[in-house]
Design a protein around this motif. Sequence first.
Motif, short mmCIF file in Angstrom:
data_model
loop_
_atom_site.label_atom_id
_atom_site.label_comp_id
_atom_site.label_asym_id
_atom_site.label_seq_id
_atom_site.Cartn_x
_atom_site.Cartn_y
_atom_site.Cartn_z
N TRP A 61 -7.74 10.03 -2.77
CA TRP A 61 -8.90 10.93 -2.88
C TRP A 61 -8.47 12.38 -2.66
O TRP A 61 -8.91 13.29 -3.38
N MET B 299 -7.30 2.26 -6.13
CA MET B 299 -8.14 1.09 -5.92
C MET B 299 -7.63 -0.08 -6.77
O MET B 299 -7.55 -1.23 -6.30
N TYR C 235 0.83 -1.20 0.00
CA TYR C 235 0.00 0.00 0.00
C TYR C 235 0.87 1.26 0.00
O TYR C 235 0.53 2.26 -0.64
N PRO D 247 -15.40 9.05 -8.32
CA PRO D 247 -14.05 8.58 -8.02
C PRO D 247 -13.09 9.04 -9.12
O PRO D 247 -13.25 8.71 -10.28
N LEU E 238 -6.42 4.81 0.01
CA LEU E 238 -7.57 5.35 -0.71
C LEU E 238 -7.86 6.80 -0.31
O LEU E 238 -8.19 7.64 -1.16
N TYR F 225 -4.71 0.26 4.14
CA TYR F 225 -5.56 0.19 2.95
C TYR F 225 -6.41 1.45 2.83
O TYR F 225 -6.46 2.11 1.78
N PHE G 231 -7.89 8.17 -7.36
CA PHE G 231 -8.59 7.20 -6.52
C PHE G 231 -8.76 5.88 -7.27
O PHE G 231 -8.55 4.80 -6.71
#
Length: 647
Positions: free
Chosen positions: A501, A611, A449, A603, A497, A493, A607
């Motif tokens: 964002w 993902m 990540y 999104p 995200l 995680y 983003f």
Amino acid sequence: MPEFPVDSFWSYRYVLQLTGRKAAYPPLGLLTFAGYLDREAWDLELLDLGVTPVPDRELRRRMEVADVVFLSAMSIQKRALVDILRVARGLTTPMVLGGPFASSYRDQILHPETGSDRVLHQGLDMMVWGETQSALPELLAWLDTAPAHDDGPPRLIIPRAVAEAAPGSRKYLNDRAIFRPLEDVPLPRWDLARVKAYNSLMLQTTAGCPFRCDFCDIIQFNGGFSRPKTPAAVRLELEAIFATGFRGGIFSVDDNFIGSPAATSAILDAMIEFQREHGYPFSFHTQASVNLGTPELAPLLEKMKLAGFEAVFLGIENPDEDALRRMNKKQNIKVDVPATVAAIQGCGIEVYGGFILGGDEDTSSTPQRIIDFVKSTRILTAMTGMLTPVPHTPLYERLRQEGRLRPAEYSGNNTDDAVQFEPAGMAAADLKRGIHEILHDLFSPAESYRRALDMVSAVRPQIFSSRHTRLGELRAVAVSLWRQGVQRFDGDYFALLYRAWKMDRGLRREARVEKRGLRRALHSEQLARALAGERARVDELLTLASDYLVRFRPDAPLAAISQRAAELRERARAGLLSPDELRVLCENAVACLRVKIRSHRFPGIKFGKAMEAAIKSMHYERVMGSILSAAPQPAGHLVAARSARRR
């Protein structure tokens, strides 16, 4: 073609389980081979067991009623190939094998020493080296004799110069009689495949590579120079894929996409024009040498962006120059690899990296150097495998002469096979530990990540990415949120995200501010004065305006856009831009900024990339966790029957 083993790095099996797709890629070799066969004379059926599993009894029945079974495999798919031939044992249907495995491992099949090689030796009737176009007349002549299977040695179709070459020799690699132009290669028979079952489709624009890495077997059956298709042929292939209804990713399976920069430039022009005319239905990824990101090839990289390339795989292999010299990877020494990776990422294209552990210069400290290099270059997809000596390569021959080869029942999956040679700088056990150290340190969830966030930050957003959201992808997002986020309650995680964002919000805000500033300038009577002396600013506006025209004005010829942009850039540097020219430039730049603002709405691009990276990370984590397991895998093959007119 057999599917990749579940725990192969590149199978993406755990991703496919979320999206509902059955396999990552279709068997392009078999589909192209099918294109060579007369549709009136042959009734063909593609059996891709990775897409549609068939019980052994049913598989045996279908092979029994066929006139011939054509198979193709890579070395990683050997186990699956052996399983098919075991199912076919006792049948009279002839079995024909082509593809990379037949080309590189032909000696092991003709002179078997292991149990799996004996199955291949007894189960195959014909092997075809290299490409179909050279072998087809002899193959068809043999098939006209109505052959039946027997357990004797398989026949081999191979050019005499290749068969008689000294072990490890590469003298024939530039032989134009062996490696022919690709002008007569037919379109793949996409009508035989369930295209919607695949995550990506495939396209070949060139074959061969001008470099001579001593571990590489691909150039030995694809040629030691670049053989490009014509731009018109590439366009026809894109039209054929488009006609299937498929929209999404296409893997350009070139040995080195930029092996002939001039030819690649012309091919990219054709790809760009196709994309513009059809509203960018595809995104592309490919393989290239590390000089792609050098200043000399900057125009080529820019065209790849305009064509919709999203990712490129680079054979980085090792950060140590001595190790690169030892493997004859001299082209990498001439390039600042971190700089070239950054240049590609800065063009909006993600970099996948390939690394090799086990060369004679490697020691127990090499794994950490590879780990540090991957982290510093912000590469998420970093496939590291142990060195695999492939027959007929200079590496294989050198190790054979030194008595350092170790027998292996199954070879090809370089991330989980037994060590196939005696390493020089470390013990075999240390080599295995080194691979596991790299995989653990790079693909544990927290590190994945973190690197995913680095990659998302480094890859510059661009407006040429093709985004066709499919139901399976929405399902994958939902499952990822549940499994990786809620079930594990993984803070790393959610941090990935959340930060992605925030990147989208920041970039959207910047684009809005920039757009407002340009609109104010457009309404000003002093537009020229507002931009006077800001050469970098004008260059940026020219890039925005040109990108917008390429992407959304297909009526404007690509060459005209490029020429006009070059003219305006020169005039801007000389301070000669007229108010009308500046106004049109700013209007097009504003239009591009509107697109950018929309692309960063939730999104947004960042983003979505995060993902996608998170879902890939789950696959990498599972592969890493089961790297020592090896279960038999199903396979795919082509069954063909003569039509009644030929019987």
